[in-house]
Design a protein around this motif. Structure first.
Motif, PDB file in Angstrom:
ATOM      1  N   ASP A 135       0.818  -1.211   0.000  1.00 30.87           N
ATOM      2  CA  ASP A 135       0.000   0.000   0.000  1.00 30.87           C
ATOM      3  C   ASP A 135       0.850   1.258   0.000  1.00 30.87           C
ATOM      4  OD1 ASP A 135      -2.245  -1.563  -0.050  1.00 30.87           O
ATOM      5  OD2 ASP A 135      -2.549  -1.543   2.118  1.00 30.87           O
ATOM      6  N   ASN A 136       2.087   1.131   0.485  1.00 29.45           N
ATOM      7  CA  ASN A 136       2.976   2.285   0.492  1.00 29.45           C
ATOM      8  C   ASN A 136       3.539   2.627  -0.867  1.00 29.45           C
ATOM      9  OD1 ASN A 136       2.798   3.197   3.057  1.00 29.45           O
ATOM     10  ND2 ASN A 136       4.544   2.022   3.831  1.00 29.45           N
ATOM     11  N   LEU A 137       3.405   1.744  -1.840  1.00 25.69           N
ATOM     12  CA  LEU A 137       3.878   2.087  -3.176  1.00 25.69           C
ATOM     13  C   LEU A 137       3.030   3.237  -3.701  1.00 25.69           C
ATOM     14  CD1 LEU A 137       4.348  -1.436  -4.791  1.00 25.69           C
ATOM     15  CD2 LEU A 137       6.129   0.099  -3.949  1.00 25.69           C
ATOM     16  N   VAL A 138       3.662   4.034  -4.530  1.00 20.42           N
ATOM     17  CA  VAL A 138       2.942   5.169  -5.099  1.00 20.42           C
ATOM     18  C   VAL A 138       1.989   4.665  -6.191  1.00 20.42           C
ATOM     19  CG1 VAL A 138       3.246   7.292  -6.406  1.00 20.42           C
ATOM     20  CG2 VAL A 138       4.878   6.678  -4.601  1.00 20.42           C
ATOM     21  N   GLY A 184       6.800  -0.733 -12.101  1.00 18.72           N
ATOM     22  CA  GLY A 184       6.650  -1.362 -10.793  1.00 18.72           C
ATOM     23  C   GLY A 184       6.381  -2.862 -10.833  1.00 18.72           C
ATOM     24  N   LYS A 185       6.516  -3.480 -11.997  1.00 19.64           N
ATOM     25  CA  LYS A 185       6.186  -4.904 -12.093  1.00 19.64           C
ATOM     26  C   LYS A 185       7.101  -5.753 -11.206  1.00 19.64           C
ATOM     27  CE  LYS A 185       6.732  -5.031 -16.583  1.00 19.64           C
ATOM     28  NZ  LYS A 185       7.094  -3.613 -16.817  1.00 19.64           N
ATOM     29  N   THR A 186       8.399  -5.503 -11.308  1.00 19.96           N
ATOM     30  CA  THR A 186       9.346  -6.287 -10.515  1.00 19.96           C
ATOM     31  C   THR A 186       9.102  -6.069  -9.025  1.00 19.96           C
ATOM     32  OG1 THR A 186      10.920  -5.877 -12.273  1.00 19.96           O
ATOM     33  CG2 THR A 186      11.785  -6.816 -10.249  1.00 19.96           C
ATOM     34  N   THR A 187       8.898  -4.817  -8.664  1.00 21.38           N
ATOM     35  CA  THR A 187       8.671  -4.482  -7.260  1.00 21.38           C
ATOM     36  C   THR A 187       7.443  -5.220  -6.721  1.00 21.38           C
ATOM     37  OG1 THR A 187       9.542  -2.299  -7.788  1.00 21.38           O
ATOM     38  CG2 THR A 187       8.387  -2.534  -5.687  1.00 21.38           C
ATOM     39  N   VAL A 188       6.369  -5.212  -7.499  1.00 20.88           N
ATOM     40  CA  VAL A 188       5.150  -5.872  -7.048  1.00 20.88           C
ATOM     41  C   VAL A 188       5.339  -7.396  -7.020  1.00 20.88           C
ATOM     42  CG1 VAL A 188       2.745  -6.347  -7.668  1.00 20.88           C
ATOM     43  CG2 VAL A 188       3.610  -4.003  -7.724  1.00 20.88           C
ATOM     44  N   ALA A 189       6.058  -7.935  -8.004  1.00 18.12           N
ATOM     45  CA  ALA A 189       6.287  -9.387  -8.029  1.00 18.12           C
ATOM     46  C   ALA A 189       7.015  -9.829  -6.757  1.00 18.12           C
ATOM     47  CB  ALA A 189       7.095  -9.773  -9.263  1.00 18.12           C
ATOM     48  N   ARG A 190       7.966  -9.013  -6.329  1.00 18.50           N
ATOM     49  CA  ARG A 190       8.723  -9.382  -5.128  1.00 18.50           C
ATOM     50  C   ARG A 190       7.794  -9.365  -3.905  1.00 18.50           C
ATOM     51  NH1 ARG A 190      12.574  -6.240  -5.953  1.00 18.50           N
ATOM     52  NH2 ARG A 190      13.838  -7.754  -7.050  1.00 18.50           N
ATOM     53  N   ILE A 191       6.931  -8.370  -3.844  1.00 16.15           N
ATOM     54  CA  ILE A 191       5.990  -8.296  -2.721  1.00 16.15           C
ATOM     55  C   ILE A 191       5.041  -9.498  -2.752  1.00 16.15           C
ATOM     56  CG2 ILE A 191       4.032  -6.979  -1.790  1.00 16.15           C
ATOM     57  CD1 ILE A 191       5.562  -4.431  -2.488  1.00 16.15           C
ATOM     58  N   ILE A 192       4.605  -9.880  -3.952  1.00 17.22           N
ATOM     59  CA  ILE A 192       3.701 -11.026  -4.057  1.00 17.22           C
ATOM     60  C   ILE A 192       4.391 -12.297  -3.551  1.00 17.22           C
ATOM     61  CG2 ILE A 192       2.624 -12.568  -5.749  1.00 17.22           C
ATOM     62  CD1 ILE A 192       1.459 -10.193  -7.062  1.00 17.22           C
ATOM     63  N   GLY A 193       5.663 -12.446  -3.863  1.00 15.17           N
ATOM     64  CA  GLY A 193       6.407 -13.606  -3.361  1.00 15.17           C
ATOM     65  C   GLY A 193       6.335 -13.656  -1.846  1.00 15.17           C
ATOM     66  N   ARG A 194       6.586 -12.515  -1.215  1.00 16.51           N
ATOM     67  CA  ARG A 194       6.567 -12.489   0.247  1.00 16.51           C
ATOM     68  C   ARG A 194       5.163 -12.691   0.787  1.00 16.51           C
ATOM     69  NH1 ARG A 194       9.691  -8.071   0.303  1.00 16.51           N
ATOM     70  NH2 ARG A 194       8.372  -7.074   1.837  1.00 16.51           N
ATOM     71  N   LEU A 195       4.179 -12.114   0.099  1.00 17.00           N
ATOM     72  CA  LEU A 195       2.793 -12.287   0.538  1.00 17.00           C
ATOM     73  C   LEU A 195       2.412 -13.767   0.520  1.00 17.00           C
ATOM     74  CD1 LEU A 195       0.064 -11.008   1.320  1.00 17.00           C
ATOM     75  CD2 LEU A 195      -0.520 -11.013  -1.108  1.00 17.00           C
ATOM     76  N   PHE A 196       2.732 -14.444  -0.569  1.00 16.76           N
ATOM     77  CA  PHE A 196       2.374 -15.857  -0.683  1.00 16.76           C
ATOM     78  C   PHE A 196       3.145 -16.700   0.314  1.00 16.76           C
ATOM     79  CE2 PHE A 196      -0.291 -16.710  -4.561  1.00 16.76           C
ATOM     80  CZ  PHE A 196      -0.722 -15.400  -4.682  1.00 16.76           C
ATOM     81  N   GLN A 197       4.326 -16.235   0.678  1.00 23.22           N
ATOM     82  CA  GLN A 197       5.067 -16.959   1.712  1.00 23.22           C
ATOM     83  C   GLN A 197       4.376 -16.795   3.067  1.00 23.22           C
ATOM     84  OE1 GLN A 197       7.899 -15.486   4.050  1.00 23.22           O
ATOM     85  NE2 GLN A 197       7.755 -17.500   5.003  1.00 23.22           N
TER      86      GLN A 197
END
Ligand code: GTP
Ligand code: ATP
Ligand code: MG
Ligand code: MG
Lengths: 351, 203
Positions: A91-94, A139-152
């Motif tokens: 949510d902190n992403l612009v 922001g695709k890479t940034t979001v992909a990394r967050i999704i990895g952590r979310l799914f973890q």
């Protein structure tokens, strides 16, 4: 009484290395403990950032600490906190309103499916492969990394790391080489996210091209290693659309499609300001105004680079170097304030 | 067992550590390191009173080297040693002095190694700009420690006016664990902390 305590031996990297680490760690891998300590000591990470990194390091189950296993698998409250922390970062992403909304929905969907499964109700798979459509630097890479952590944290993926690859990492030079290369990449991504940038380049060379073999191998791995990794195919919107319509079999395997719009000038300004604050720099009022003006004037003009966060990041890095060049000749008299401040002259020039 | 006393600058970590150690029966406290004499470094030994005078200060960053106090609990075969560790305060952001950053790094390095984290916050500072004010560092310590192992969160300086009114807010903010009201000065809450510490020690 005891001896004086000693700090962990931190391999204090050179300053250059450290800056390099800071700038690139986002795109490569999580920091190690030593790196966090070294970056903190050299003043490149704030105390709260350092603590956050250390916490994330501890929370990874593969380091075998029984406490964190407990936290990961048996403590619902700690799980909810960690999920919230990851979503907070998202949510902190612009900008990226729709992307954020969709990810919140995915979280709800996964939790409901897990609950249904616990109660013995029919449940749908939670490994949701995804298509990310957007220009570079949106922001695709940034979001992909967050999704990895979310799914973890949601216990869908055991590790949640992200591996970013492109055609050259998957496609080999001779028959059979490609399947091998692609399988190796998948093996490294197991437990986390495999992010394939410019995925359509795999289908470009026609039927004789080895790219086709890479696609087939990926599809096979999605079947064989079901639920063990999450595949994200990314690229420009138009090319992605063409790619998927030419490969109808693929489309059905990717239930989630996210669109990453170009950033508006005001969003790019917000991104620059955040990146500067993280690095402890600030803009003069004049520089802030001029930069916004520059972004407004060029908006929609760089056809591919419009709305590109990576472009503003490069501009910022150049400005930081120019400021250093400006100050280095009189470092003795430079104040803390001057060291933190970027003036408009640091930014000016061709882009 | 090692217990790390951690928190922002000036929240009262040193006074708490000394007075709690005394409460648990300690008679002496290791003082600051004396200047190196040749290659030999010697630590002075302070009485509790001397320690209060020399290690506690109204200014931030009084403690720059962690101080480990040995406390012997129980008797005979039940005898156990508790190490109470007083540390350098952690401040938000990047401190401009490398020496202080290094001292804080020592605290961070210890965080993952100890058996018990005792986190102090200053209950009188809500909303203030003082160094001891509750902030992002407290939130991060809380998130870190509660996932990690035994963890006590103490709201200190509750002897001061107004502190009591802030407790409900603190309890809401640090939800999910019990926030123990203490005063390093008067000893309020020490009994409860002792009970909990002994439980962890025997676990
Ligand atoms: N009234 C009151 N004052 C306290 C209490 N605890 C600490 N203080 C005062 O707060 C100030 C800071 O106490 P310290 O123990 O030096 O704080 P610290 O957290 O060790 O500070 P640093 O080592 O500088 O990080 C001193 O003036 C203490 O006398 C308390 O419970 N009540
Ligand atoms: N919404 C955002 N808020 C804050 N920072 C952002 C945002 N989007 C991107 N950034 C920053 O911009 C940089 C580029 O973003 P990112 O690498 O995610 O883009 P990308 O779409 O993957 O680009 P490419 O396709 O070129 O790889 C990163 O440093 C990232 O931290
Ligand atoms: Mg990218
Ligand atoms: Mg102190």
């Amino acid at each position: 009484m005891s001896e004086r305590m000693r700090i962990d031996k931190v391999s204090v990297a050179g300053r250059e290395e450290m800056i390099e680490l800071l700038n690139n760690h986002e795109s490569e891998r999580p920091l190690t403990r030593q790196e966090v300590m070294a970056l903190f000591q050299s003043g490149n990470l704030s105390a709260e950032q350092a603590l956050r990194h250390l916490r994330q390091l501890e929370n990874r189950p593969e380091n075998g600490d029984p406490h964190c296993l407990r936290a990961t698998f048996h403590n619902p409250e700690s799980r909810r906190n960690r999920v919230d922390a990851v979503l907070h970062e998202l949510d902190n992403l612009v900008g990226l309103k729709d992307v954020k909304h969709m990810i919140h929905e995915i979280r709800a969907y996964i939790e409901v499916q897990q609950k249904r499964q616990q109660l013995g109700l029919a449940s749908s798979p939670t490994t949701l492969h995804m298509i990310f459509a957007g220009a570079p630097g949106t922001g695709k890479t940034t979001v992909a990394r967050i999704i990895g952590r979310l799914f973890q944290t949601l216990d869908v993926l055991p590790k949640g790391q992200m591996l970013e690859v492109e055609r050259a990492d998957l496609v080999g030079e001779y028959i059979g080489h490609t399947a091998q290369k692609t399988r190796d990449v998948v093996r490294r991504a197991l437990g986390g996210v495999l992010f394939v940038d410019e995925a359509y380049s795999l289908a470009r060379g026609g039927d004789k091209d080895f790219g086709k073999e890479a696609i087939d191998t990926l599809v096979k791995a999605m079947e064989d290693q079901r639920d063990q990794f999450l595949l994200i195919l990314a690229g420009y919107p138009n090319e992605m659309a063409d790619f998927l319509s030419a490969n109808p079999g693929l489309r059905s395997r990717f239930p989630i499609h996210m669109h990453f719009p170009d950033y508006a000038p005001s969003e790019l300004m917000a991104i620059v300001r955040t990146m500067l604050a993280e690095r402890q720099y600030q803009l003069t009022l004049e520089a802030d105004r001029q930069l916004l003006d520059f972004l407004l004037r060029h908006h929609g003009q760089w056809h591919v680079n419009a709305g590109n966060a990576r472009l503003v990041r490069n501009m910022m890095e150049r400005a930081i170097r120019k400021q250093a060049g400006r100050l280095v000749t009189r470092l003795d008299s430079a104040t803390r304030d001057e060291l933190m401040t970027l003036i408009w002259a640091d930014w000016e020039g061709e882009w | 067992m090692e217990a790390l006393v951690i928190g922002k600058p000036n929240v009262g970590k040193s006074l708490f550590t000394i007075n709690f150690a005394a409460y648990l029966g300690a008679k002496q406290i290791p003082g600051p390191l004396s200047q190196s004499q040749g290659s030999l470094r010697k630590r002075s030994i302070l009485s509790i009173d001397e320690a209060r005078r020399r290690l506690v200060s109204p200014k931030s960053y009084r403690t720059l080297v962690p101080c480990r106090m040995e406390i012997n609990l129980g008797q005979g075969r039940e005898k156990k040693t508790l190490w109470l560790i007083d540390t350098t305060g952690i401040q938000e952001g990047v401190h401009h002095q490398a020496e202080i950053r290094a001292a804080m790094a020592t605290t961070l390095a210890w965080l993952s190694k100890v058996d018990l984290v005792i986190h102090l916050v200053d209950a009188t500072t809500l909303g203030s700009k003082r160094p001891a004010a509750i902030g992002a560092v407290d939130d991060e310590i809380y998130h870190y420690a509660r996932g990690h192992g035994p963890y006590l969160l103490l709201a200190n300086k509750t002897d001061k006016p107004g502190a009591q009114d802030n407790l409900p807010y603190l309890r809401e903010h640090f939800a999910g664990i019990s926030v123990i009201a203490v005063s390093a000065l008067t000893g309020r809450g020490f009994r409860e902390i002792k009970t909990l510490t002994l439980q962890y020690l025997n676990a």
